[in-house]
Design a protein around this motif. Sequence first.
Motif, PDB file in Angstrom:
ATOM      1  N   ALA A  14      -4.317  -2.276 -21.552  1.00  0.00           N
ATOM      2  CA  ALA A  14      -3.463  -3.280 -20.924  1.00  0.00           C
ATOM      3  C   ALA A  14      -2.561  -2.655 -19.864  1.00  0.00           C
ATOM      4  CB  ALA A  14      -2.626  -3.990 -21.984  1.00  0.00           C
ATOM      5  N   ILE A  15      -2.052  -1.464 -20.133  1.00  0.00           N
ATOM      6  CA  ILE A  15      -1.148  -0.799 -19.196  1.00  0.00           C
ATOM      7  C   ILE A  15      -1.817  -0.571 -17.842  1.00  0.00           C
ATOM      8  CG2 ILE A  15      -0.053   1.455 -18.735  1.00  0.00           C
ATOM      9  CD1 ILE A  15       0.972   1.434 -21.598  1.00  0.00           C
ATOM     10  N   ALA A  16      -3.149  -0.422 -17.849  1.00  0.00           N
ATOM     11  CA  ALA A  16      -3.876  -0.211 -16.586  1.00  0.00           C
ATOM     12  C   ALA A  16      -3.629  -1.343 -15.601  1.00  0.00           C
ATOM     13  CB  ALA A  16      -5.369  -0.061 -16.864  1.00  0.00           C
ATOM     14  N   ASN A  17      -3.284  -2.535 -16.109  1.00  0.00           N
ATOM     15  CA  ASN A  17      -2.952  -3.660 -15.233  1.00  0.00           C
ATOM     16  C   ASN A  17      -1.869  -3.267 -14.234  1.00  0.00           C
ATOM     17  OD1 ASN A  17      -4.037  -6.551 -15.645  1.00  0.00           O
ATOM     18  ND2 ASN A  17      -3.863  -5.799 -17.744  1.00  0.00           N
ATOM     19  N   TRP A  18      -0.835  -2.571 -14.758  1.00  0.00           N
ATOM     20  CA  TRP A  18       0.340  -2.286 -13.933  1.00  0.00           C
ATOM     21  C   TRP A  18       0.191  -1.021 -13.104  1.00  0.00           C
ATOM     22  CZ3 TRP A  18       0.474  -4.673 -18.678  1.00  0.00           C
ATOM     23  CH2 TRP A  18       0.898  -6.008 -18.632  1.00  0.00           C
ATOM     24  N   ASP A  19      -0.980  -0.405 -13.203  1.00  0.00           N
ATOM     25  CA  ASP A  19      -1.360   0.645 -12.263  1.00  0.00           C
ATOM     26  C   ASP A  19      -2.356   0.076 -11.258  1.00  0.00           C
ATOM     27  OD1 ASP A  19      -1.379   3.381 -11.290  1.00  0.00           O
ATOM     28  OD2 ASP A  19      -3.416   3.520 -12.126  1.00  0.00           O
TER      29      ASP A  19
ATOM     30  N   ARG B 135       7.956   0.900 -17.526  1.00  0.00           N
ATOM     31  CA  ARG B 135       8.592  -0.214 -18.230  1.00  0.00           C
ATOM     32  C   ARG B 135       7.743  -0.681 -19.403  1.00  0.00           C
ATOM     33  NH1 ARG B 135      10.566  -6.046 -15.755  1.00  0.00           N
ATOM     34  NH2 ARG B 135      10.715  -7.071 -17.776  1.00  0.00           N
ATOM     35  N   VAL B 136       6.469  -0.875 -19.163  1.00  0.00           N
ATOM     36  CA  VAL B 136       5.583  -1.358 -20.222  1.00  0.00           C
ATOM     37  C   VAL B 136       5.413  -0.296 -21.305  1.00  0.00           C
ATOM     38  CG1 VAL B 136       3.262  -2.198 -20.745  1.00  0.00           C
ATOM     39  CG2 VAL B 136       4.384  -2.904 -18.632  1.00  0.00           C
ATOM     40  N   ALA B 137       5.254   0.966 -20.880  1.00  0.00           N
ATOM     41  CA  ALA B 137       5.029   2.053 -21.842  1.00  0.00           C
ATOM     42  C   ALA B 137       6.223   2.264 -22.762  1.00  0.00           C
ATOM     43  CB  ALA B 137       4.700   3.342 -21.095  1.00  0.00           C
ATOM     44  N   THR B 138       7.421   1.986 -22.272  1.00  0.00           N
ATOM     45  CA  THR B 138       8.623   2.201 -23.085  1.00  0.00           C
ATOM     46  C   THR B 138       9.067   0.953 -23.832  1.00  0.00           C
ATOM     47  OG1 THR B 138      10.012   1.798 -21.121  1.00  0.00           O
ATOM     48  CG2 THR B 138       9.471   4.088 -21.657  1.00  0.00           C
ATOM     49  N   GLY B 139       8.283  -0.113 -23.720  1.00  0.00           N
ATOM     50  CA  GLY B 139       8.549  -1.303 -24.517  1.00  0.00           C
ATOM     51  C   GLY B 139       9.671  -2.196 -24.038  1.00  0.00           C
ATOM     52  N   VAL B 140      10.009  -2.124 -22.745  1.00  0.00           N
ATOM     53  CA  VAL B 140      11.024  -3.025 -22.205  1.00  0.00           C
ATOM     54  C   VAL B 140      10.496  -4.461 -22.295  1.00  0.00           C
ATOM     55  CG1 VAL B 140      12.331  -3.680 -20.137  1.00  0.00           C
ATOM     56  CG2 VAL B 140      11.939  -1.258 -20.655  1.00  0.00           C
ATOM     57  N   PRO B 141      11.298  -5.399 -22.803  1.00  0.00           N
ATOM     58  CA  PRO B 141      10.812  -6.780 -22.959  1.00  0.00           C
ATOM     59  C   PRO B 141      10.386  -7.400 -21.629  1.00  0.00           C
ATOM     60  CG  PRO B 141      12.879  -6.451 -24.151  1.00  0.00           C
ATOM     61  CD  PRO B 141      12.672  -5.226 -23.304  1.00  0.00           C
ATOM     62  N   TRP B 142       9.477  -8.360 -21.720  1.00  0.00           N
ATOM     63  CA  TRP B 142       9.045  -9.080 -20.530  1.00  0.00           C
ATOM     64  C   TRP B 142      10.194  -9.888 -19.953  1.00  0.00           C
ATOM     65  CZ3 TRP B 142       5.000  -6.728 -19.273  1.00  0.00           C
ATOM     66  CH2 TRP B 142       3.935  -6.493 -20.132  1.00  0.00           C
TER      67      TRP B 142
ATOM     68  N   THR C 115       0.865  -1.174   0.000  1.00  0.00           N
ATOM     69  CA  THR C 115       0.000   0.000   0.000  1.00  0.00           C
ATOM     70  C   THR C 115       0.908   1.231   0.000  1.00  0.00           C
ATOM     71  OG1 THR C 115      -0.093   0.044   2.424  1.00  0.00           O
ATOM     72  CG2 THR C 115      -1.866  -1.151   1.297  1.00  0.00           C
ATOM     73  N   GLY C 116       0.304   2.396  -0.098  1.00  0.00           N
ATOM     74  CA  GLY C 116       1.050   3.646   0.072  1.00  0.00           C
ATOM     75  C   GLY C 116       2.212   3.828  -0.891  1.00  0.00           C
ATOM     76  N   ALA C 117       3.308   4.413  -0.368  1.00  0.00           N
ATOM     77  CA  ALA C 117       4.461   4.759  -1.201  1.00  0.00           C
ATOM     78  C   ALA C 117       5.104   3.562  -1.893  1.00  0.00           C
ATOM     79  CB  ALA C 117       5.496   5.511  -0.353  1.00  0.00           C
ATOM     80  N   PRO C 118       5.265   2.411  -1.216  1.00  0.00           N
ATOM     81  CA  PRO C 118       5.854   1.268  -1.916  1.00  0.00           C
ATOM     82  C   PRO C 118       5.036   0.817  -3.120  1.00  0.00           C
ATOM     83  CG  PRO C 118       5.961   0.930   0.446  1.00  0.00           C
ATOM     84  CD  PRO C 118       5.080   2.119   0.228  1.00  0.00           C
ATOM     85  N   LEU C 119       3.695   0.817  -2.986  1.00  0.00           N
ATOM     86  CA  LEU C 119       2.856   0.429  -4.114  1.00  0.00           C
ATOM     87  C   LEU C 119       2.954   1.465  -5.228  1.00  0.00           C
ATOM     88  CD1 LEU C 119       0.828  -1.406  -5.475  1.00  0.00           C
ATOM     89  CD2 LEU C 119      -1.012  -0.250  -4.217  1.00  0.00           C
ATOM     90  N   ALA C 120       2.969   2.743  -4.854  1.00  0.00           N
ATOM     91  CA  ALA C 120       3.094   3.804  -5.858  1.00  0.00           C
ATOM     92  C   ALA C 120       4.404   3.646  -6.638  1.00  0.00           C
ATOM     93  CB  ALA C 120       3.020   5.169  -5.197  1.00  0.00           C
ATOM     94  N   GLU C 121       5.473   3.292  -5.943  1.00  0.00           N
ATOM     95  CA  GLU C 121       6.764   3.109  -6.590  1.00  0.00           C
ATOM     96  C   GLU C 121       6.727   1.936  -7.563  1.00  0.00           C
ATOM     97  OE1 GLU C 121      10.701   3.343  -7.773  1.00  0.00           O
ATOM     98  OE2 GLU C 121       9.398   4.824  -6.822  1.00  0.00           O
ATOM     99  N   LEU C 122       6.113   0.846  -7.149  1.00  0.00           N
ATOM    100  CA  LEU C 122       6.024  -0.315  -8.033  1.00  0.00           C
ATOM    101  C   LEU C 122       5.183   0.010  -9.266  1.00  0.00           C
ATOM    102  CD1 LEU C 122       6.531  -3.206  -8.827  1.00  0.00           C
ATOM    103  CD2 LEU C 122       4.664  -3.905  -7.301  1.00  0.00           C
ATOM    104  N   LYS C 123       4.047   0.671  -9.065  1.00  0.00           N
ATOM    105  CA  LYS C 123       3.209   1.063 -10.200  1.00  0.00           C
ATOM    106  C   LYS C 123       4.007   1.921 -11.180  1.00  0.00           C
ATOM    107  CE  LYS C 123      -1.319   1.264  -7.857  1.00  0.00           C
ATOM    108  NZ  LYS C 123      -2.410   2.201  -7.481  1.00  0.00           N
ATOM    109  N   LYS C 124       4.739   2.876 -10.660  1.00  0.00           N
ATOM    110  CA  LYS C 124       5.518   3.787 -11.503  1.00  0.00           C
ATOM    111  C   LYS C 124       6.533   3.007 -12.333  1.00  0.00           C
ATOM    112  CE  LYS C 124       8.639   7.796 -11.059  1.00  0.00           C
ATOM    113  NZ  LYS C 124       9.908   7.153 -11.459  1.00  0.00           N
ATOM    114  N   ARG C 125       7.266   2.124 -11.683  1.00  0.00           N
ATOM    115  CA  ARG C 125       8.279   1.335 -12.391  1.00  0.00           C
ATOM    116  C   ARG C 125       7.646   0.458 -13.467  1.00  0.00           C
ATOM    117  NH1 ARG C 125      13.088  -0.792  -8.431  1.00  0.00           N
ATOM    118  NH2 ARG C 125      13.243   1.028  -7.056  1.00  0.00           N
ATOM    119  N   ALA C 126       6.567  -0.214 -13.107  1.00  0.00           N
ATOM    120  CA  ALA C 126       5.948  -1.157 -14.038  1.00  0.00           C
ATOM    121  C   ALA C 126       5.315  -0.441 -15.223  1.00  0.00           C
ATOM    122  CB  ALA C 126       4.912  -2.006 -13.310  1.00  0.00           C
ATOM    123  N   VAL C 127       4.588   0.639 -14.966  1.00  0.00           N
ATOM    124  CA  VAL C 127       3.932   1.377 -16.043  1.00  0.00           C
ATOM    125  C   VAL C 127       4.968   1.965 -16.997  1.00  0.00           C
ATOM    126  CG1 VAL C 127       2.575   3.427 -16.598  1.00  0.00           C
ATOM    127  CG2 VAL C 127       1.799   1.878 -14.798  1.00  0.00           C
TER     128      VAL C 127
END
Length: 221
Positions: free
Chosen positions: A117-122, A65-72, A51-63
């Motif tokens: 699809a990107i909404a998944n990682w938010d 990553r996906v938006a810039t096309g980094v491979p899975w 929850t909170g800041a740690p979740l926000a950080e993970l969402k930011k990293r994942a979104v």
Amino acid sequence: MDVYEAVRSRRAVRGYTDERVSREVLQRVLSTAAWSPSGSNLQPWNIYVLTGAPLAELKKRAVERVATGVPWDEPEFEMYPSALKSPYCDRRSAFGKQRYGALGVAREDWEARQRAAIANWDCFGAPAALFCYIDRDLGPPQWADVGMYLQTVMLLLRAEGLHSCPQMAWARCHESVAEVLSPQEGLILFCGMSIGHEDCAVRDARTGRAPLDETVTFVDG
């Protein structure tokens, strides 16, 4: 909430308000879900709650990553068989049509499908998320135990007036999740789960289910 009502009202919700989910509620749900069945009481689930800041950080990293096309990341388990046969491939196709149809996204509109699809990682805006790991040395029966545990969690969340969305999609970027969570060695990320209060303004369709006689056979005495 009646158990039947909890089962019928549980669905994968893909739109949440920012209303906070209390630590007390999450602890009550997870401590009760611990009574889920597992073979020889192995209890093979390993759960991390963000929850909170740690979740926000993970969402930011994942979104990002996906938006810039980094491979899975290299997959650690097969989500679906490469040759998915009928009726399973038909159900999967019907789900995709219904899901994107509810969003007004045409099959050929790749950009719109990517945004959805990107909404998944938010976590679809959810203020809480659960990440479920299993020890890589365990086998199919223990993975089934984990499934029963997660279903129990989702039904208990309904009893608390909350909704959820289990997401195997998180396994595709398990390294990003590990950067934030630092899980114990030897664990595989099975899925994430968004948790929160439904945003009823978000359009989504309830997926149907196969008729009973398609999946159940009664053998009477």
